[in-house]
Design a protein around this motif. Sequence first.
Motif, PDB file in Angstrom:
ATOM      1  N   VAL A 253      -5.494   4.094  12.052  1.00  0.00           N
ATOM      2  CA  VAL A 253      -4.251   4.095  11.749  1.00  0.00           C
ATOM      3  C   VAL A 253      -3.790   4.548  10.238  1.00  0.00           C
ATOM      4  CG1 VAL A 253      -3.436   2.502  13.576  1.00  0.00           C
ATOM      5  CG2 VAL A 253      -3.573   1.841  11.096  1.00  0.00           C
ATOM      6  N   ILE A 254      -4.806   4.680   9.588  1.00  0.00           N
ATOM      7  CA  ILE A 254      -4.887   5.350   8.127  1.00  0.00           C
ATOM      8  C   ILE A 254      -4.915   6.837   8.234  1.00  0.00           C
ATOM      9  CG2 ILE A 254      -5.841   5.300   5.732  1.00  0.00           C
ATOM     10  CD1 ILE A 254      -6.553   2.376   6.306  1.00  0.00           C
ATOM     11  N   PRO A 255      -3.992   7.634   7.893  1.00  0.00           N
ATOM     12  CA  PRO A 255      -3.779   9.083   8.044  1.00  0.00           C
ATOM     13  C   PRO A 255      -4.643   9.636   7.064  1.00  0.00           C
ATOM     14  CG  PRO A 255      -1.721   8.413   6.951  1.00  0.00           C
ATOM     15  CD  PRO A 255      -2.440   7.039   7.244  1.00  0.00           C
ATOM     16  N   THR A 256      -5.587  10.685   7.525  1.00  0.00           N
ATOM     17  CA  THR A 256      -6.380  11.407   6.480  1.00  0.00           C
ATOM     18  C   THR A 256      -5.647  12.899   6.494  1.00  0.00           C
ATOM     19  OG1 THR A 256      -7.621  11.897   8.308  1.00  0.00           O
ATOM     20  CG2 THR A 256      -8.418  10.074   7.180  1.00  0.00           C
ATOM     21  N   GLY A 257      -4.926  13.377   7.001  1.00  0.00           N
ATOM     22  CA  GLY A 257      -4.685  14.705   6.836  1.00  0.00           C
ATOM     23  C   GLY A 257      -3.195  14.862   6.032  1.00  0.00           C
ATOM     24  N   ASN A 258      -2.709  14.044   5.543  1.00  0.00           N
ATOM     25  CA  ASN A 258      -1.360  14.198   5.108  1.00  0.00           C
ATOM     26  C   ASN A 258      -1.488  14.736   3.459  1.00  0.00           C
ATOM     27  OD1 ASN A 258      -0.654  12.388   7.101  1.00  0.00           O
ATOM     28  ND2 ASN A 258       0.692  11.068   5.985  1.00  0.00           N
ATOM     29  N   THR A 259      -0.844  15.965   3.486  1.00  0.00           N
ATOM     30  CA  THR A 259      -0.778  16.702   2.472  1.00  0.00           C
ATOM     31  C   THR A 259       0.555  16.928   1.485  1.00  0.00           C
ATOM     32  OG1 THR A 259      -0.295  18.841   3.685  1.00  0.00           O
ATOM     33  CG2 THR A 259      -2.707  18.245   3.359  1.00  0.00           C
ATOM     34  N   ARG A 260       1.367  16.764   2.123  1.00  0.00           N
ATOM     35  CA  ARG A 260       2.655  16.807   1.312  1.00  0.00           C
ATOM     36  C   ARG A 260       3.000  15.536   0.434  1.00  0.00           C
ATOM     37  NH1 ARG A 260       6.907  18.370   6.466  1.00  0.00           N
ATOM     38  NH2 ARG A 260       5.719  20.305   7.112  1.00  0.00           N
ATOM     39  N   ILE A 343       2.939   7.195  -5.422  1.00  0.00           N
ATOM     40  CA  ILE A 343       2.593   8.635  -4.760  1.00  0.00           C
ATOM     41  C   ILE A 343       2.668   8.401  -2.985  1.00  0.00           C
ATOM     42  CG2 ILE A 343       0.717  10.242  -4.174  1.00  0.00           C
ATOM     43  CD1 ILE A 343      -0.109  10.338  -7.145  1.00  0.00           C
ATOM     44  N   PHE A 344       3.366   9.069  -2.515  1.00  0.00           N
ATOM     45  CA  PHE A 344       3.678   9.237  -1.139  1.00  0.00           C
ATOM     46  C   PHE A 344       2.933  10.402  -0.334  1.00  0.00           C
ATOM     47  CE2 PHE A 344       7.194   6.299  -1.982  1.00  0.00           C
ATOM     48  CZ  PHE A 344       6.929   5.171  -0.920  1.00  0.00           C
ATOM     49  N   LEU A 345       2.169  10.636   0.534  1.00  0.00           N
ATOM     50  CA  LEU A 345       1.713  11.350   1.208  1.00  0.00           C
ATOM     51  C   LEU A 345       2.111  11.624   2.734  1.00  0.00           C
ATOM     52  CD1 LEU A 345      -1.835  11.181  -0.062  1.00  0.00           C
ATOM     53  CD2 LEU A 345      -0.425  12.884  -0.853  1.00  0.00           C
ATOM     54  N   PHE A 346       2.675  12.575   2.981  1.00  0.00           N
ATOM     55  CA  PHE A 346       3.446  12.792   4.349  1.00  0.00           C
ATOM     56  C   PHE A 346       2.861  13.760   5.081  1.00  0.00           C
ATOM     57  CE2 PHE A 346       6.812  11.699   1.497  1.00  0.00           C
ATOM     58  CZ  PHE A 346       7.211  10.754   1.825  1.00  0.00           C
ATOM     59  N   ASN A 347       3.038  13.947   6.412  1.00  0.00           N
ATOM     60  CA  ASN A 347       2.447  14.924   7.445  1.00  0.00           C
ATOM     61  C   ASN A 347       3.683  15.650   7.964  1.00  0.00           C
ATOM     62  OD1 ASN A 347       0.790  16.868   8.607  1.00  0.00           O
ATOM     63  ND2 ASN A 347       0.357  15.417  10.492  1.00  0.00           N
ATOM     64  N   SER A 349       7.500  14.710  10.458  1.00  0.00           N
ATOM     65  CA  SER A 349       8.611  13.673  10.533  1.00  0.00           C
ATOM     66  C   SER A 349       8.289  12.365  11.345  1.00  0.00           C
ATOM     67  CB  SER A 349       9.928  14.231  10.763  1.00  0.00           C
ATOM     68  OG  SER A 349       9.594  14.987  11.902  1.00  0.00           O
ATOM     69  N   GLY A 350       7.366  12.801  12.313  1.00  0.00           N
ATOM     70  CA  GLY A 350       7.035  11.662  13.190  1.00  0.00           C
ATOM     71  C   GLY A 350       5.543  11.035  12.915  1.00  0.00           C
ATOM     72  N   ASP A 351       5.158  11.097  11.673  1.00  0.00           N
ATOM     73  CA  ASP A 351       3.738  10.625  11.636  1.00  0.00           C
ATOM     74  C   ASP A 351       3.885   9.770  10.495  1.00  0.00           C
ATOM     75  OD1 ASP A 351       2.539  12.459  13.059  1.00  0.00           O
ATOM     76  OD2 ASP A 351       2.990  14.221  11.683  1.00  0.00           O
ATOM     77  N   PRO A 352       3.080   8.570  10.356  1.00  0.00           N
ATOM     78  CA  PRO A 352       2.965   7.444   9.329  1.00  0.00           C
ATOM     79  C   PRO A 352       2.743   8.206   8.048  1.00  0.00           C
ATOM     80  CG  PRO A 352       0.859   7.253  10.826  1.00  0.00           C
ATOM     81  CD  PRO A 352       1.895   8.474  11.407  1.00  0.00           C
ATOM     82  N   ALA A 353       3.480   7.617   7.001  1.00  0.00           N
ATOM     83  CA  ALA A 353       3.176   7.920   5.529  1.00  0.00           C
ATOM     84  C   ALA A 353       2.378   7.304   4.884  1.00  0.00           C
ATOM     85  CB  ALA A 353       4.605   7.929   4.845  1.00  0.00           C
ATOM     86  N   LEU A 354       1.660   7.778   3.975  1.00  0.00           N
ATOM     87  CA  LEU A 354       0.713   6.893   3.136  1.00  0.00           C
ATOM     88  C   LEU A 354       1.164   6.678   1.716  1.00  0.00           C
ATOM     89  CD1 LEU A 354      -2.762   5.905   3.188  1.00  0.00           C
ATOM     90  CD2 LEU A 354      -3.042   8.337   2.124  1.00  0.00           C
ATOM     91  N   MET A 355       0.992   5.521   1.410  1.00  0.00           N
ATOM     92  CA  MET A 355       1.271   5.588  -0.214  1.00  0.00           C
ATOM     93  C   MET A 355       0.251   4.818  -1.139  1.00  0.00           C
ATOM     94  SD  MET A 355       4.068   3.298  -2.305  1.00  0.00           S
ATOM     95  CE  MET A 355       2.871   2.377  -2.986  1.00  0.00           C
ATOM     96  N   ARG A 356       0.090   5.183  -2.101  1.00  0.00           N
ATOM     97  CA  ARG A 356      -0.831   4.599  -3.089  1.00  0.00           C
ATOM     98  C   ARG A 356      -0.194   4.551  -4.564  1.00  0.00           C
ATOM     99  NH1 ARG A 356      -3.553  10.183  -2.716  1.00  0.00           N
ATOM    100  NH2 ARG A 356      -3.416  10.912  -4.921  1.00  0.00           N
ATOM    101  N   GLU A 357      -0.788   3.803  -5.413  1.00  0.00           N
ATOM    102  CA  GLU A 357      -0.255   3.467  -6.730  1.00  0.00           C
ATOM    103  C   GLU A 357      -1.003   4.509  -7.801  1.00  0.00           C
ATOM    104  OE1 GLU A 357      -0.380  -0.564  -7.911  1.00  0.00           O
ATOM    105  OE2 GLU A 357      -0.869  -1.230  -5.776  1.00  0.00           O
ATOM    106  N   GLY A 358      -0.067   5.423  -8.054  1.00  0.00           N
ATOM    107  CA  GLY A 358      -0.542   6.529  -9.179  1.00  0.00           C
ATOM    108  C   GLY A 358      -1.944   7.011  -8.491  1.00  0.00           C
ATOM    109  N   SER A 359      -2.961   7.150  -9.426  1.00  0.00           N
ATOM    110  CA  SER A 359      -4.208   7.760  -8.975  1.00  0.00           C
ATOM    111  C   SER A 359      -5.202   6.820  -8.356  1.00  0.00           C
ATOM    112  CB  SER A 359      -4.836   8.479 -10.338  1.00  0.00           C
ATOM    113  OG  SER A 359      -4.859   7.535 -11.464  1.00  0.00           O
ATOM    114  N   ASP A 360      -4.681   5.480  -8.514  1.00  0.00           N
ATOM    115  CA  ASP A 360      -5.632   4.215  -7.923  1.00  0.00           C
ATOM    116  C   ASP A 360      -5.842   4.455  -6.456  1.00  0.00           C
ATOM    117  OD1 ASP A 360      -7.094   2.229  -7.529  1.00  0.00           O
ATOM    118  OD2 ASP A 360      -5.358   0.708  -8.486  1.00  0.00           O
TER     119      ASP A 360
END
Length: 372
Positions: A253-260, A343-347, A349-360
């Motif tokens: 469930v962790i997205p790998t193709g989120n580029t936005r 930092i949020f990474l989106f694909n 509007s219907g896909d899960p979003a990924l978030m991380r803390e800066g470059s960490d």
Amino acid sequence: MKISIERAALLKAVAQAQSVVERRNTIPILANVLIEADSDTVTFRATDLDIEVVDRAPAQVERPGATTVNAVTLNEIVRKLPDGALVTLADDGASGRLSIEAGRSHFQLATLPKEDFPVMASSDYETNFSAEAPVLRRLFDKSKFAISTEETRYYLNGVYMHVADGDGSKVLRCVATDGHRLARIDAALPDGADGMAGVIVPRKTVAELRKLLDDDETQIAVSVSETKIRFATQDITLTSKVIDGTFPDYSRVIPTGNTRKLEVDAADFARAVDRVATVSSERSRAVKMQLDEDRLILSVNAPDSGNAEEELAVAYADEKIEIGFNAKYLKDIADQVDRENAIFLFNGSGDPALMREGSDESAIYVVMPMRV
């Protein structure tokens, strides 16, 4: 048994013990704390049959012995005694009463036989390692918000601690999810932890463990078997059964193709989400995010109560996107960020979003979208 002990040391030990005790139970002895005095140490032991905590404190032991007494009542008495008081606990073994004296205060509490107190069976721990308190605190603090409260999905009612393949090396990883959001936190693998079996640490155990992790200088001895986990400091030992279940394959469930990519001040974002969510209905708490070039609009439209909108300056250079999330989930995730920027990474509007803390990338979070 007869001992004298400083009120502060007694309160710390009894408070830790009574928090494990279940307020409502059908076995009277489980409401009690087992007090054992020997040499110059007194030990306080409490259990709910799933968790056992043992707290040791220095004391003047005039007469060794052991007894059990209601943990919550003892804690309330000690809490209300004056600071700096010297407390005397005495039990003659025949009257069925524990005498508590401090200055002019005198109490007597009913006791139950120490022989009736259940002691958690010892376990052969296959893995033993040591970790610094700040490392464990970060692993559990940043993941526990995503623990599920659905009892039917019992295997999600805890934090999954295991050894995983990180970026080029093995890591100690904690994961929690409730199906709507997920937290995955990594730390360097401690010596001796390499062969550890993955275990699901229950929600209540995570809460009790937190009390052992406040001192940055403390080393925590961790022991793991297939059925139990033990955390120990010099004074406190916390032993718990682990959840008997299989944690799902979270990597799917962790997205790998989120580029936005959206970069935003984490504190400003969390406060803005909290403000606009004020007007939303409690049931859905949906917040819409509208992203355009270097601009984020957070909005809520609740026909019954009103609407709200707030604009934030952000770093965003991709296509426009509109996506909705549960406001509480968004805020919970943003609150985990220790660094300035999230930092949020989106694909889509219907896909899960990924978030991380800066470059960490040692801490990543996933949140599922909502229709808005």
